[in-house]
Design a protein around this motif. Structure first.
Motif, PDB file in Angstrom:
ATOM      1  N   ASP A   1     -26.380 -51.856  -3.831  1.00  0.00           N
ATOM      2  CA  ASP A   1     -25.034 -52.147  -4.312  1.00  0.00           C
ATOM      3  C   ASP A   1     -24.108 -51.047  -3.808  1.00  0.00           C
ATOM      4  N   SER A   2     -23.267 -51.372  -2.830  1.00  0.00           N
ATOM      5  CA  SER A   2     -22.407 -50.381  -2.189  1.00  0.00           C
ATOM      6  C   SER A   2     -21.492 -49.659  -3.175  1.00  0.00           C
ATOM      7  N   GLU A   3     -21.149 -50.307  -4.278  1.00  0.00           N
ATOM      8  CA  GLU A   3     -20.248 -49.688  -5.246  1.00  0.00           C
ATOM      9  C   GLU A   3     -20.982 -48.743  -6.198  1.00  0.00           C
ATOM     10  N   ASN A   4     -22.269 -48.985  -6.452  1.00  0.00           N
ATOM     11  CA  ASN A   4     -22.989 -48.208  -7.458  1.00  0.00           C
ATOM     12  C   ASN A   4     -24.121 -47.344  -6.921  1.00  0.00           C
ATOM     13  N   ASP A   5     -24.648 -47.627  -5.752  1.00  0.00           N
ATOM     14  CA  ASP A   5     -25.754 -46.859  -5.202  1.00  0.00           C
ATOM     15  C   ASP A   5     -25.214 -45.739  -4.314  1.00  0.00           C
ATOM     16  N   ALA A   6     -25.470 -44.503  -4.731  1.00  0.00           N
ATOM     17  CA  ALA A   6     -24.972 -43.340  -3.986  1.00  0.00           C
ATOM     18  C   ALA A   6     -25.851 -43.051  -2.780  1.00  0.00           C
ATOM     19  N   ASN A   7     -25.245 -42.488  -1.749  1.00  0.00           N
ATOM     20  CA  ASN A   7     -26.015 -41.987  -0.613  1.00  0.00           C
ATOM     21  C   ASN A   7     -26.961 -40.921  -1.152  1.00  0.00           C
ATOM     22  N   ILE A   8     -28.168 -40.863  -0.598  1.00  0.00           N
ATOM     23  CA  ILE A   8     -29.179 -40.009  -1.202  1.00  0.00           C
ATOM     24  C   ILE A   8     -30.127 -39.435  -0.154  1.00  0.00           C
ATOM     25  N   CYS A   9     -30.641 -38.267  -0.446  1.00  0.00           N
ATOM     26  CA  CYS A   9     -31.677 -37.634   0.365  1.00  0.00           C
ATOM     27  C   CYS A   9     -32.925 -37.550  -0.515  1.00  0.00           C
ATOM     28  N   VAL A  10     -34.007 -38.187  -0.092  1.00  0.00           N
ATOM     29  CA  VAL A  10     -35.245 -38.188  -0.867  1.00  0.00           C
ATOM     30  C   VAL A  10     -36.406 -37.817   0.042  1.00  0.00           C
ATOM     31  N   GLN A  11     -37.476 -37.361  -0.560  1.00  0.00           N
ATOM     32  CA  GLN A  11     -38.663 -37.025   0.210  1.00  0.00           C
ATOM     33  C   GLN A  11     -39.634 -38.195   0.204  1.00  0.00           C
ATOM     34  N   ASP A  12     -40.230 -38.435   1.388  1.00  0.00           N
ATOM     35  CA  ASP A  12     -41.249 -39.476   1.474  1.00  0.00           C
ATOM     36  C   ASP A  12     -42.587 -38.914   1.002  1.00  0.00           C
ATOM     37  N   GLU A  13     -43.631 -39.706   1.131  1.00  0.00           N
ATOM     38  CA  GLU A  13     -44.955 -39.334   0.654  1.00  0.00           C
ATOM     39  C   GLU A  13     -45.514 -38.099   1.375  1.00  0.00           C
ATOM     40  N   LYS A  14     -44.998 -37.830   2.574  1.00  0.00           N
ATOM     41  CA  LYS A  14     -45.470 -36.687   3.368  1.00  0.00           C
ATOM     42  C   LYS A  14     -44.621 -35.437   3.166  1.00  0.00           C
ATOM     43  N   GLY A  15     -43.574 -35.541   2.350  1.00  0.00           N
ATOM     44  CA  GLY A  15     -42.696 -34.407   2.098  1.00  0.00           C
ATOM     45  C   GLY A  15     -41.531 -34.291   3.048  1.00  0.00           C
ATOM     46  N   SER A  16     -41.354 -35.265   3.932  1.00  0.00           N
ATOM     47  CA  SER A  16     -40.231 -35.262   4.870  1.00  0.00           C
ATOM     48  C   SER A  16     -38.990 -35.841   4.206  1.00  0.00           C
ATOM     49  N   ASN A  17     -37.832 -35.257   4.504  1.00  0.00           N
ATOM     50  CA  ASN A  17     -36.577 -35.769   3.968  1.00  0.00           C
ATOM     51  C   ASN A  17     -36.194 -37.078   4.640  1.00  0.00           C
ATOM     52  N   VAL A  18     -35.690 -38.007   3.852  1.00  0.00           N
ATOM     53  CA  VAL A  18     -35.206 -39.290   4.343  1.00  0.00           C
ATOM     54  C   VAL A  18     -33.787 -39.462   3.813  1.00  0.00           C
ATOM     55  N   ALA A  19     -32.827 -39.600   4.717  1.00  0.00           N
ATOM     56  CA  ALA A  19     -31.419 -39.763   4.358  1.00  0.00           C
ATOM     57  C   ALA A  19     -31.088 -41.250   4.317  1.00  0.00           C
ATOM     58  N   LEU A  20     -30.680 -41.732   3.150  1.00  0.00           N
ATOM     59  CA  LEU A  20     -30.378 -43.152   2.968  1.00  0.00           C
ATOM     60  C   LEU A  20     -28.925 -43.352   2.567  1.00  0.00           C
ATOM     61  N   ILE A  21     -28.310 -44.351   3.165  1.00  0.00           N
ATOM     62  CA  ILE A  21     -26.940 -44.725   2.861  1.00  0.00           C
ATOM     63  C   ILE A  21     -26.922 -46.224   2.555  1.00  0.00           C
ATOM     64  N   CYS A  22     -26.210 -46.600   1.502  1.00  0.00           N
ATOM     65  CA  CYS A  22     -26.039 -48.015   1.180  1.00  0.00           C
ATOM     66  C   CYS A  22     -24.825 -48.515   1.967  1.00  0.00           C
ATOM     67  N   SER A  23     -25.071 -49.424   2.907  1.00  0.00           N
ATOM     68  CA  SER A  23     -24.014 -49.937   3.767  1.00  0.00           C
ATOM     69  C   SER A  23     -24.151 -51.445   3.903  1.00  0.00           C
TER      70      SER A  23
ATOM     71  N   ASN B   1     -41.904 -45.513   6.107  1.00  0.00           N
ATOM     72  CA  ASN B   1     -41.636 -46.484   7.174  1.00  0.00           C
ATOM     73  C   ASN B   1     -40.161 -46.553   7.556  1.00  0.00           C
ATOM     74  N   ALA B   2     -39.323 -45.828   6.858  1.00  0.00           N
ATOM     75  CA  ALA B   2     -37.873 -45.996   7.026  1.00  0.00           C
ATOM     76  C   ALA B   2     -37.393 -45.722   8.444  1.00  0.00           C
ATOM     77  N   TYR B   3     -37.960 -44.736   9.123  1.00  0.00           N
ATOM     78  CA  TYR B   3     -37.515 -44.389  10.474  1.00  0.00           C
ATOM     79  C   TYR B   3     -38.260 -45.162  11.565  1.00  0.00           C
ATOM     80  N   GLU B   4     -39.161 -46.038  11.190  1.00  0.00           N
ATOM     81  CA  GLU B   4     -39.911 -46.833  12.168  1.00  0.00           C
ATOM     82  C   GLU B   4     -39.009 -47.910  12.782  1.00  0.00           C
ATOM     83  N   PRO B   5     -39.157 -48.178  14.086  1.00  0.00           N
ATOM     84  CA  PRO B   5     -38.380 -49.259  14.707  1.00  0.00           C
ATOM     85  C   PRO B   5     -38.650 -50.589  14.000  1.00  0.00           C
ATOM     86  N   GLY B   6     -37.592 -51.319  13.733  1.00  0.00           N
ATOM     87  CA  GLY B   6     -37.716 -52.622  13.101  1.00  0.00           C
ATOM     88  C   GLY B   6     -37.795 -52.587  11.590  1.00  0.00           C
ATOM     89  N   SER B   7     -37.782 -51.385  10.993  1.00  0.00           N
ATOM     90  CA  SER B   7     -37.833 -51.325   9.533  1.00  0.00           C
ATOM     91  C   SER B   7     -36.544 -51.899   8.952  1.00  0.00           C
TER      92      SER B   7
END
Length: 91
Positions: free
Chosen positions: A52-74, A40-46
């Motif tokens: 924690d901006s100091e401890n959570d690193a930016n990350i690339c993870v795969q969703d349930e469908k195998g698509s990459n999801v790029a996440l940044i803690c901001s 649901n991350a790329y859905e409008p309104g999600s």
């Protein structure tokens, strides 16, 4: 102040704070993070979960469908971006 009135006010205050916590927990169960609701991350309104901006690193993870999801803690919330952590070395 009367003891009964004090107890009543204390009970009401406790019940209100529990209700707010229930709402917050429900919202957190719908938010996305590296470990939940990635499809649901790329859905409008999600909404991103708290992070924690100091401890959570930016990350690339795969969703349930195998698509990459790029996440940044901001600003203490996970946000999803189009490339970033999923395309290192590219600007």
């Amino acid at each position: 102040m009367n003891i009964k009135l004090s107890l009543l006010l204390l009970t009401i205050s406790f019940l209100c704070s529990c209700s707010n916590n229930d709402d917050q927990n429900e919202n957190n169960s719908k938010c996305f993070s590296p470990t939940q609701n990635l499809s649901n991350a790329y859905e409008p309104g999600s909404v991103g979960c708290d992070c924690d901006s100091e401890n959570d690193a930016n990350i690339c993870v795969q969703d349930e469908k195998g698509s990459n999801v790029a996440l940044i803690c901001s600003e203490k919330k996970w946000i999803v971006v189009e490339d970033g952590p999923c395309n290192p070395g590219k600007s």
